[in-house]
Design a protein around this motif. Structure first.
Motif, PDB file in Angstrom:
ATOM      1  N   VAL A 100       0.846  -1.198   0.000  1.00 44.02           N
ATOM      2  CA  VAL A 100       0.000   0.000   0.000  1.00 44.02           C
ATOM      3  C   VAL A 100       0.879   1.245   0.000  1.00 44.02           C
ATOM      4  CG1 VAL A 100      -1.830   1.254   1.198  1.00 44.02           C
ATOM      5  CG2 VAL A 100      -1.819  -1.253   1.219  1.00 44.02           C
ATOM      6  N   GLY A 101       1.055   1.826  -1.167  1.00 42.75           N
ATOM      7  CA  GLY A 101       1.851   3.043  -1.302  1.00 42.75           C
ATOM      8  C   GLY A 101       1.038   4.105  -2.043  1.00 42.75           C
ATOM      9  N   PRO A 102       1.620   5.302  -2.221  1.00 38.53           N
ATOM     10  CA  PRO A 102       2.935   5.706  -1.747  1.00 38.53           C
ATOM     11  C   PRO A 102       3.021   5.626  -0.226  1.00 38.53           C
ATOM     12  CG  PRO A 102       2.059   7.300  -3.326  1.00 38.53           C
ATOM     13  CD  PRO A 102       0.943   6.388  -2.959  1.00 38.53           C
ATOM     14  N   TYR A 103       4.135   5.155   0.256  1.00 41.50           N
ATOM     15  CA  TYR A 103       4.270   4.905   1.680  1.00 41.50           C
ATOM     16  C   TYR A 103       4.320   6.200   2.484  1.00 41.50           C
ATOM     17  CZ  TYR A 103       4.959   0.136   0.166  1.00 41.50           C
ATOM     18  OH  TYR A 103       4.763  -1.101  -0.396  1.00 41.50           O
ATOM     19  N   LEU A 104       4.806   7.267   1.872  1.00 43.71           N
ATOM     20  CA  LEU A 104       4.765   8.561   2.549  1.00 43.71           C
ATOM     21  C   LEU A 104       3.333   8.992   2.843  1.00 43.71           C
ATOM     22  CD1 LEU A 104       7.490  10.615   0.649  1.00 43.71           C
ATOM     23  CD2 LEU A 104       7.375  10.298   3.124  1.00 43.71           C
ATOM     24  N   ARG A 105       2.422   8.554   2.011  1.00 39.72           N
ATOM     25  CA  ARG A 105       1.021   8.946   2.155  1.00 39.72           C
ATOM     26  C   ARG A 105       0.240   7.957   3.014  1.00 39.72           C
ATOM     27  NH1 ARG A 105      -1.304   9.715  -3.504  1.00 39.72           N
ATOM     28  NH2 ARG A 105      -0.084  11.635  -3.429  1.00 39.72           N
ATOM     29  N   TYR A 106       0.575   6.666   2.878  1.00 39.78           N
ATOM     30  CA  TYR A 106      -0.259   5.649   3.507  1.00 39.78           C
ATOM     31  C   TYR A 106       0.476   4.730   4.481  1.00 39.78           C
ATOM     32  CZ  TYR A 106      -3.328   6.870  -0.420  1.00 39.78           C
ATOM     33  OH  TYR A 106      -4.099   7.551  -1.326  1.00 39.78           O
ATOM     34  N   GLY A 107       1.784   4.882   4.644  1.00 40.21           N
ATOM     35  CA  GLY A 107       2.529   3.857   5.361  1.00 40.21           C
ATOM     36  C   GLY A 107       2.973   4.172   6.765  1.00 40.21           C
ATOM     37  N   GLU A 108       2.900   5.436   7.199  1.00 35.91           N
ATOM     38  CA  GLU A 108       3.516   5.799   8.468  1.00 35.91           C
ATOM     39  C   GLU A 108       2.867   5.102   9.661  1.00 35.91           C
ATOM     40  OE1 GLU A 108       3.625  10.050   8.677  1.00 35.91           O
ATOM     41  OE2 GLU A 108       5.173  10.227   7.132  1.00 35.91           O
ATOM     42  N   ALA A 109       1.544   5.083   9.705  1.00 34.35           N
ATOM     43  CA  ALA A 109       0.860   4.464  10.850  1.00 34.35           C
ATOM     44  C   ALA A 109       1.114   2.963  10.904  1.00 34.35           C
ATOM     45  CB  ALA A 109      -0.642   4.748  10.780  1.00 34.35           C
ATOM     46  N   LEU A 110       1.210   2.317   9.744  1.00 33.85           N
ATOM     47  CA  LEU A 110       1.411   0.870   9.725  1.00 33.85           C
ATOM     48  C   LEU A 110       2.793   0.486  10.241  1.00 33.85           C
ATOM     49  CD1 LEU A 110       0.445  -1.961   9.075  1.00 33.85           C
ATOM     50  CD2 LEU A 110       1.243  -1.623   6.720  1.00 33.85           C
ATOM     51  N   VAL A 111       3.818   1.211   9.829  1.00 45.95           N
ATOM     52  CA  VAL A 111       5.165   0.843  10.264  1.00 45.95           C
ATOM     53  C   VAL A 111       5.309   1.029  11.775  1.00 45.95           C
ATOM     54  CG1 VAL A 111       6.408   3.045   9.985  1.00 45.95           C
ATOM     55  CG2 VAL A 111       7.569   0.912   9.488  1.00 45.95           C
ATOM     56  N   VAL A 112       4.676   2.058  12.322  1.00 46.11           N
ATOM     57  CA  VAL A 112       4.698   2.262  13.776  1.00 46.11           C
ATOM     58  C   VAL A 112       3.911   1.156  14.480  1.00 46.11           C
ATOM     59  CG1 VAL A 112       3.954   3.798  15.632  1.00 46.11           C
ATOM     60  CG2 VAL A 112       5.082   4.745  13.602  1.00 46.11           C
ATOM     61  N   ALA A 113       2.766   0.775  13.916  1.00 46.85           N
ATOM     62  CA  ALA A 113       1.957  -0.293  14.511  1.00 46.85           C
ATOM     63  C   ALA A 113       2.722  -1.615  14.538  1.00 46.85           C
ATOM     64  CB  ALA A 113       0.654  -0.454  13.732  1.00 46.85           C
ATOM     65  N   ALA A 114       3.400  -1.945  13.440  1.00 40.81           N
ATOM     66  CA  ALA A 114       4.155  -3.199  13.377  1.00 40.81           C
ATOM     67  C   ALA A 114       5.289  -3.203  14.401  1.00 40.81           C
ATOM     68  CB  ALA A 114       4.699  -3.410  11.972  1.00 40.81           C
ATOM     69  N   ALA A 115       6.025  -2.098  14.461  1.00 41.81           N
ATOM     70  CA  ALA A 115       7.125  -2.010  15.426  1.00 41.81           C
ATOM     71  C   ALA A 115       6.609  -2.159  16.852  1.00 41.81           C
ATOM     72  CB  ALA A 115       7.865  -0.686  15.253  1.00 41.81           C
ATOM     73  N   SER A 116       5.493  -1.519  17.150  1.00 46.84           N
ATOM     74  CA  SER A 116       4.935  -1.563  18.513  1.00 46.84           C
ATOM     75  C   SER A 116       4.469  -2.961  18.889  1.00 46.84           C
ATOM     76  CB  SER A 116       3.773  -0.573  18.632  1.00 46.84           C
ATOM     77  OG  SER A 116       4.209   0.748  18.374  1.00 46.84           O
ATOM     78  N   ALA A 117       3.972  -3.704  17.896  1.00 49.55           N
ATOM     79  CA  ALA A 117       3.433  -5.043  18.171  1.00 49.55           C
ATOM     80  C   ALA A 117       4.490  -6.128  18.106  1.00 49.55           C
ATOM     81  CB  ALA A 117       2.315  -5.351  17.169  1.00 49.55           C
ATOM     82  N   GLY A 118       5.726  -5.786  17.748  1.00 49.90           N
ATOM     83  CA  GLY A 118       6.751  -6.809  17.578  1.00 49.90           C
ATOM     84  C   GLY A 118       6.506  -7.672  16.364  1.00 49.90           C
ATOM     85  N   THR A 119       5.861  -7.101  15.350  1.00 51.03           N
ATOM     86  CA  THR A 119       5.530  -7.820  14.119  1.00 51.03           C
ATOM     87  C   THR A 119       6.523  -7.460  13.029  1.00 51.03           C
ATOM     88  OG1 THR A 119       3.175  -7.847  14.681  1.00 51.03           O
ATOM     89  CG2 THR A 119       3.750  -8.124  12.354  1.00 51.03           C
ATOM     90  N   ASP A 120       7.086  -8.466  12.388  1.00 50.89           N
ATOM     91  CA  ASP A 120       7.993  -8.201  11.280  1.00 50.89           C
ATOM     92  C   ASP A 120       7.216  -7.611  10.106  1.00 50.89           C
ATOM     93  OD1 ASP A 120      10.008  -9.191  12.821  1.00 50.89           O
ATOM     94  OD2 ASP A 120      10.234 -11.075  11.725  1.00 50.89           O
ATOM     95  N   TYR A 121       7.939  -6.856   9.264  1.00 49.54           N
ATOM     96  CA  TYR A 121       7.275  -6.008   8.250  1.00 49.54           C
ATOM     97  C   TYR A 121       8.145  -5.979   7.007  1.00 49.54           C
ATOM     98  CZ  TYR A 121       6.268  -1.314   6.205  1.00 49.54           C
ATOM     99  OH  TYR A 121       6.000  -0.248   5.380  1.00 49.54           O
ATOM    100  N   VAL A 122       7.517  -6.099   5.826  1.00 45.18           N
ATOM    101  CA  VAL A 122       8.221  -5.921   4.550  1.00 45.18           C
ATOM    102  C   VAL A 122       7.377  -5.034   3.640  1.00 45.18           C
ATOM    103  CG1 VAL A 122       9.578  -8.042   4.595  1.00 45.18           C
ATOM    104  CG2 VAL A 122       7.251  -8.099   3.666  1.00 45.18           C
TER     105      VAL A 122
END
Length: 424
Positions: free
Chosen positions: A94-116
């Protein structure tokens, strides 16, 4: 950068969730996983609309018929939190990541979930380092950006070169250049949309300084290295082939994704504690033929054209004209065209002991679509299924730093040719 991932236990419902499965590349990635993921891999499809997700699932092979559907929206942080808590790995297109990705990357990091993901956006990765790296280290998450044509060939090409040189006890890497020797395929609509967003953001002087910093992604959350542009090779230089390696002829053109890929490779070196060497410098070029005069002319045209295209993307009237002819997000070539695509990249270096080496990555399939779906899919599977083989490194990482040999092995098994050798 070590941590114990909270997603390593068996209490997660899924191994991989493909977020953005209703998009063009998202569906290609889901199809690849349906065809190639080992039996028993727990996969779900995620997106904003359940009915559209169901339509995608119906188009996939029968192995995907029972895959659960997860409704989540990039604009709804609570839905993202709920989604990432259910899976070991979130695989997002789901990109552009600058537009749609910020909340997801923070959510993954907070949950200890790996992300690609597939980002090619320097400002987004810089945001990720600043806002998610320390959290990901604490939770044990691996946040791995750029797992497609941007920037797996660049990153792993340099990594396998380093490993070969190290195994041969041949010193360290010095001037290192990736050459796109052959490529058939086009820019995806998602890549074009990312360029639109970056061109708009580049009007901000602070963002522009970040984009021009060759070490923009090499630092820590608290510190972006401040270096001059001249400290690393130019991203738009026209280079004589023999300057890169005596085996090359003609003139090499700038590669249009160099200004992003080079930052990823330099971050890998930083994450590996400078393992590539104190005199390591990295650049990217593109083969335009071996005839000296003709290749020089073509390389010049490519260089001017690249600059003109980026300038046109940032200027309203010309951008509106380009928007009429460039692909939109969610669009892509036919299956026949995707199958005809290919790429060959070679990365050359001279070591600190004076020896010459070259690595190569070769794959069938349109680089931005079919081959990218393989790279992204295998990256997700590497993180989900090969955890015992991964480095104990966590945080905001690169493909080489996060997965290294484990991803190389998976891509080789998937049909990629990846090797490194000494040149004589």
């Amino acid at each position: 950068m070590n941590g114990e991932s909270t997603a390593s236990s068996s209490d997660r419902e899924f191994d991989v969730i493909v977020f953005g499965a209703t998009g063009f590349v998202g569906e290609l990635t889901a199809r690849y996983l349906a065809e190639h993921a080992p039996a028993g891999t727990r996969i779900a499809l995620a997106g904003r609309t359940e009915t559209k997700l169901a339509e995608v699932r119906r188009r996939l092979p029968a192995t995907a018929a029972s895959w659960p559907l997860v409704v989540a929206d990039a604009g709804s942080p609570s839905s993202l939190d709920a989604m990432v808590a259910r899976t070991r790995v979130i695989c997002t297109t789901v990109g552009p990541y600058l537009r749609y990705g910020e909340a997801l990357v923070v959510a993954a990091a907070s949950a200890g979930t790996d992300y690609v993901d597939l980002t090619g956006e320097v400002p987004f990765v810089h945001f990720s380092i600043a806002k998610a790296h320390d959290t990901a280290v604490a939770t044990g998450a691996r946040i791995v950006h750029s797992c497609g044509f941007d920037s797996v060939p660049s990153d792993l090409g340099t990594y396998v070169l380093y490993r070969k040189v190290s195994d041969d006890d041949a010193g360290t890497l010095t001037d290192t250049t990736m050459v796109v020797r052959s490529m058939r395929g086009g820019l995806s609509g998602g890549t074009i949309d990312s360029m639109r967003v970056i061109a708009e953001q580049a009007k901000d002087p602070q963002v522009r300084r970040l984009l021009l910093n060759p070490q923009a992604l090499s630092g820590t959350p608290a510190d972006t290295p401040k270096v001059s542009m001249s400290s690393e090779p130019s991203d738009i230089a026209i280079v004589r082939g023999k300057k890169v390696d005596p085996s090359l002829s003609g003139t090499l053109a700038p590669f249009f994704m160099s200004s992003y890929n080079t930052r990823v490779v330099r971050r890998s070196d930083a994450l590996l504690d400078g393992a590539y060497g104190p005199d390591f410098h990295y650049s990217e070029t593109m083969n335009v033929g071996g005839v000296p005069g003709l290749s020089t002319l073509i390389a010049g045209v490519v260089g001017v054209g690249t600059g003109a295209f980026l300038g046109a993307m940032s200027f309203g009237p010309t951008r509106r004209l380009l928007d009429k002819v460039l692909p939109d997000p969610g669009q892509g070539p036919s299956e026949k065209s995707r199958d005809k695509g290919h790429f060959v990249t070679q990365t050359f270096t001279r070591t600190s002991s004076g020896r010459r080496y070259r690595s190569q990555m070769r794959a069938q399939g349109d680089p931005g679509y079919k081959a990218t779906a393989v790279m992204l899919g295998e990256s997700a599977l590497t993180l989900a299924l090969d955890r015992a083989a991964l480095p104990a490194r966590t945080g905001v990482l690169t493909p080489a730093a996060a997965m290294g040999e484990a991803l190389v092995d998976r891509l080789r098994a998937a049909g990629f040719r990846i090797d490194a050798q000494e040149l004589t």
